[in-house]
Every structure is written in structure tokens, then in C-alpha cells.
Design an enzyme around this catalytic site. Structure first.
Site, short mmCIF file in Angstrom:
data_model
loop_
_atom_site.label_atom_id
_atom_site.label_comp_id
_atom_site.label_asym_id
_atom_site.label_seq_id
_atom_site.Cartn_x
_atom_site.Cartn_y
_atom_site.Cartn_z
N TYR A 174 32.98 50.30 40.38
CA TYR A 174 32.73 50.72 38.99
C TYR A 174 31.35 50.32 38.46
CZ TYR A 174 34.38 45.91 38.33
OH TYR A 174 34.53 44.55 38.43
N HIS A 182 35.05 40.59 39.18
CA HIS A 182 35.89 39.94 38.17
C HIS A 182 36.63 38.72 38.75
CE1 HIS A 182 38.81 39.53 34.92
NE2 HIS A 182 39.75 39.51 35.84
N ARG A 214 28.31 39.34 34.66
CA ARG A 214 28.78 38.54 35.80
C ARG A 214 28.19 39.16 37.06
NH1 ARG A 214 32.67 41.99 37.50
NH2 ARG A 214 34.15 42.77 35.96
C1 LIG Z 1 47.46 39.76 27.42
C2 LIG Z 1 46.89 40.13 28.75
N1 LIG Z 1 46.73 41.42 29.09
C3 LIG Z 1 46.21 41.75 30.29
C4 LIG Z 1 45.87 40.77 31.20
C5 LIG Z 1 45.26 41.16 32.55
N2 LIG Z 1 43.82 40.88 32.56
C6 LIG Z 1 43.32 39.78 33.16
S1 LIG Z 1 41.67 39.66 33.00
C7 LIG Z 1 41.58 41.09 32.11
C8 LIG Z 1 40.25 41.59 31.58
C9 LIG Z 1 39.61 40.68 30.59
O1 LIG Z 1 38.30 41.07 30.35
P1 LIG Z 1 37.36 40.31 29.37
O2 LIG Z 1 38.11 39.82 28.18
O3 LIG Z 1 36.18 41.16 29.12
O4 LIG Z 1 36.93 38.98 30.15
P2 LIG Z 1 36.10 38.71 31.49
O5 LIG Z 1 37.10 38.49 32.58
O6 LIG Z 1 35.21 39.86 31.73
O7 LIG Z 1 35.34 37.45 31.26
C10 LIG Z 1 42.84 41.66 31.96
C11 LIG Z 1 43.11 42.92 31.27
C12 LIG Z 1 46.06 39.42 30.81
N3 LIG Z 1 45.74 38.40 31.61
N4 LIG Z 1 46.55 39.11 29.59
#
Ligand SMILES: Cc1ncc(C[n+]2csc(CCOP(=O)(O)OP(=O)(O)O)c2C)c(N)n1
Length: 355
Positions: A273, A264, A260
Site C-alpha cells: 500500500y 505496521h 513509520r
Molecule cells: C478498537 C480497535 N479497533 C481495531 C483494532 C485493530 N487495529 C490495530 S492497529 C490499527 C490501526 C491503528 O492505526 P493508527 O491509530 O494510525 O496507529 P499506528 O499503528 O499507525 O501508530 C487497527 C485498526 C484495534 N486494535 N482496536
């Protein structure tokens, strides 16, 4: 039954690339069959999506959108995976996967309403085969598996596709979904956009697995890894997976390695980071630049075309955000009513407190 040496899964998997960053087809056998009009449509959708993202980030900063997860850099995975499917195939998205929904038929102003936390954002038109975006990481993987079970029971030749990130592939729901889909040979595609980070956590810190594609092995399903900055590789991998699913050969896990370009979300600061060098290396792999180079070399695209698409996208975004802003304000009663066919008695009583 033949056996492989026990160390075999400890090595990384090579990702499929079809179109090089220089815009040359380097793997003719895997080049999907696309007409000139389809090639131009692909470029159109990718540039439109990038322009919409630029505009959405500004709208977010002006307070006109709520939660927004930027998409720039991920156009090959988002546009390409949807492009490879049929309208009746079902999409179960995460919060960042809004382009797939819109290209599958969700009106753009509803995507903006979702971002503004408005209930109408999640009211999907009957003829659009998508679920609303999921915020709970990984939950949509089980929904897609269930929808695929429904397709199988009804003998429908449709496919369900679900998206998650590299972080999502560490959730329990991910393993449950893959295992169940493998056991029942369901027509589902698990599409992981590995953009290297789960917010601030880099890939290598949240799993010891060499690749996400490896995670298919224990579920007994096909696992592939593709260059997620290459839309032709993405289209080819999804087409092959959909064909297997329609033929009753079961699910596929696709890991698409991408990046990306932005933080985020609008409340994140990626400079905390990621290094400038790393960001620079990935911008060299820009998925749009390589498609444009390819189309230009075939005489199918020019700078004027790019400008025309950008202008159209800006005008469309302006129109659709105004539509979203004109929608009546959400009320607590409206929110509750939108959740139930018959509102439960206790919520009916609570509604009265807000009227
Ligand atoms: C079950 C759960 N745990 C934690 C969160 C908080 N959270 C939101 S986005 C995220 C990271 C997700 O990263 P990734 O799966 O790599 O997706 P990306 O956003 O990079 O596309 C987290 C931990 C959440 N929304 N749901």
C-alpha cells in the site's frame, strides 16, 4: 465576542518546524533551551531507540518476541515528547509507544515481556508513572483524561500525556476524551502521531478533516500541528502544552506529522500500500540524521559517538532479552492472580481446572 469567517477551518494548518532536514535551525524563536549535555542525551536516546528497533525486528523474526510494532522513523515524536516532561507526569501509551515508557523508567526487559504476552510486562514499578501499552485503539485517551481529572482534584501540578495514531483520532473515545478534558480544563496532552496510515488505510481515506489539529476546535481546546520528524519542534510544542496544563489553562491536542519507516507490525507488508518513491521521500526527512547534522555542526557529535551508542544499545538489548527469556513461564493461574487482589470465586474454580 469576535468571530472568524465560517470557511476558516477548511484550510490545512502549517506545521511548526525548527530544525530543517539539512540540520539547520530555521526558527530560532521556537528553539527549546537545551544545554549541550541535553542535546547529546537526545542524540543518544534517538540512536539507541533506532538500534533497539532494528534488533527487536530480528528478535521478532526469530520468534523471541511476540507482537511488535516497529518504531523507526518516529524517534522525534517518541523520544522528544517524553524528554519534554517531568518524571511524575503520567504516560498513557498505545502499543507502539514503548520507547516513551522505557525512557520514562520502565525496565527494557519488561517491554520485551509485554511483547511476549507475559503478565510481568504489564506490572509497572510503583515509581514509574506509566500505564501498560494499550492495544484497543483509543481507549488510553479516556484513561489519560481520568488521570488528569485526578491531578486536578488533588491540586497536583502534573500532566498526563496520551498517544494515539491518525487512525485512533477517528475513534469515539478520542472525541469523548477531548470534549471532557476541554469542559473540565484538565491537564492533559493528546499527542497524535500521524504517520499517514492506520495499517493499510491512508489518512485521506479515514477522515475528511484537513488536519488532526483541527479536531481541537470543537472541543474548545488548543490544537497545534508540528513537524514530527523534527525533535526540537516536538519538544517545544510539548513544553508549551505542559506549561499551559500546569497553569490551569487546560488540554492541548498535538498533531505530529511523521512516518513509520517499517511496516505496521511484523505481520504487515507495507509494499502492498506504499510506494518506494514515497518511502524514499520520507527517508530524506530522517529525524536522527538532522539532529546528528546539527550536533556535528556544533562540534558535539562524531561518527565515533554514533558507533559507541549503537554498540551500547546492542549490548543492552542482548542483556535484557536474556532477562526476559529467563523469567518463569506464565501459567493460567498466575495470569488470573495478577489481575485481582482477591480472585473471584468462579475464576478460582476455573483455575483449579488448569492446575
Ligand atoms: C478498537 C480497535 N479497533 C481495531 C483494532 C485493530 N487495529 C490495530 S492497529 C490499527 C490501526 C491503528 O492505526 P493508527 O491509530 O494510525 O496507529 P499506528 O499503528 O499507525 O501508530 C487497527 C485498526 C484495534 N486494535 N482496536
Amino acid at each position: 465576542m469576535s468571530k472568524v469567517p465560517y470557511e476558516v477551518y477548511t484550510e490545512d494548518v502549517e506545521a511548526l518546524t525548527v530544525l530543517s532536514p539539512a540540520g539547520e535551525v530555521i526558527n530560532k524563536d521556537k528553539m527549546p533551551a537545551l544545554t549541550d549535555d541535553q542535546l547529546k542525551e537526545i542524540a543518544y536516546r534517538m540512536i539507541f531507540t533506532r538500534t533497539w528497533d532494528d534488533r527487536a525486528v530480528n528478535l521478532g523474526r526469530q520468534g523471541r518476541l511476540g507482537f511488535y510494532a516497529p518504531t523507526s522513523g518516529q524517534e522525534a515524536t517518541m523520544v522528544g515528547s517524553e524528554f519534554a516532561l517531568e518524571k511524575e507526569d503520567f504516560i498513557c501509551p498505545g502499543y507502539r509507544d514503548i520507547p516513551q515508557l522505557v525512557w520514562h523508567g520502565l525496565p527494557l526487559h519488561q517491554a520485551f515481556l509485554y511483547s511476549r504476552g507475559h503478565q510481568h510486562g504489564g506490572e509497572i514499578p510503583d515509581d514509574v508513572s506509566v500505564l501498560p501499552p494499550q492495544i484497543i485503539i483509543g481507549a488510553q485517551i479516556l484513561h489519560a483524561t481520568g488521570i488528569a481529572m485526578g491531578f486536578k482534584l488533588k491540586n497536583q501540578k502534573n500532566v498526563a500525556i496520551t498517544y494515539t495514531g491518525d487512525g485512533g483520532s477517528s475513534e469515539g473515545d478520542f472525541y469523548e476524551g477531548l470534549n471532557f478534558a476541554g469542559a473540565f480544563k484538565l491537564p492533559v496532552i493528546f499527542f497524535v502521531q500521524n504517520n499517514g496510515y492506520a495499517i493499510t488505510t491512508p489518512f485521506a481515506k479515514q477522515t475528511a478533516s484537513k488536519s488532526i489539529a483541527h479536531k481541537a476546535v470543537a472541543a474548545g481546546i488548543t490544537g497545534v500541528k508540528v513537524d514530527g520528524m523534527d525533535i526540537f519542534a516536538v519538544i517545544q510544542a510539548v513544553k508549551e502544552a505542559a506549561e499551559r496544563a500546569r497553569n490551569g489553562e487546560g488540554p492541548t491536542l498535538i498533531e505530529a506529522v511523521t512516518y513509520r519507516f517499517r511496516p505496521h507490525s511484523l505481520s504487515d507488508d507495507a509494499s502492498k500500500y506504499r510506494t518506494k518513491e514515497e518511502e524514499g521521500e520520507w527517508s530524506e526527512k530522517d529525524p536522527i540524521a538532522r539532529v546528528v547534522k546539527y550536533l556535528e555542526s556544533k562540534g558535539l557529535w562524531s561518527d565515533e559517538d554514533t558507533q559507541r551508542v549503537k554498540d551500547e544499545a546492542k549490548a543492552k538489548v542482548n542483556e535484557e532479552i536474556k532477562l526476559a527469556e529467563k523469567t518463569e513461564k506464565m501459567t493460567i493461574s498466575g495470569l488470573i492472580d495478577s489481575m485481582f487482589e482477591t480472585t473471584p470465586k468462579d475464576l478460582e474454580e476455573q483455575k483449579a481446572d488448569f492446575e
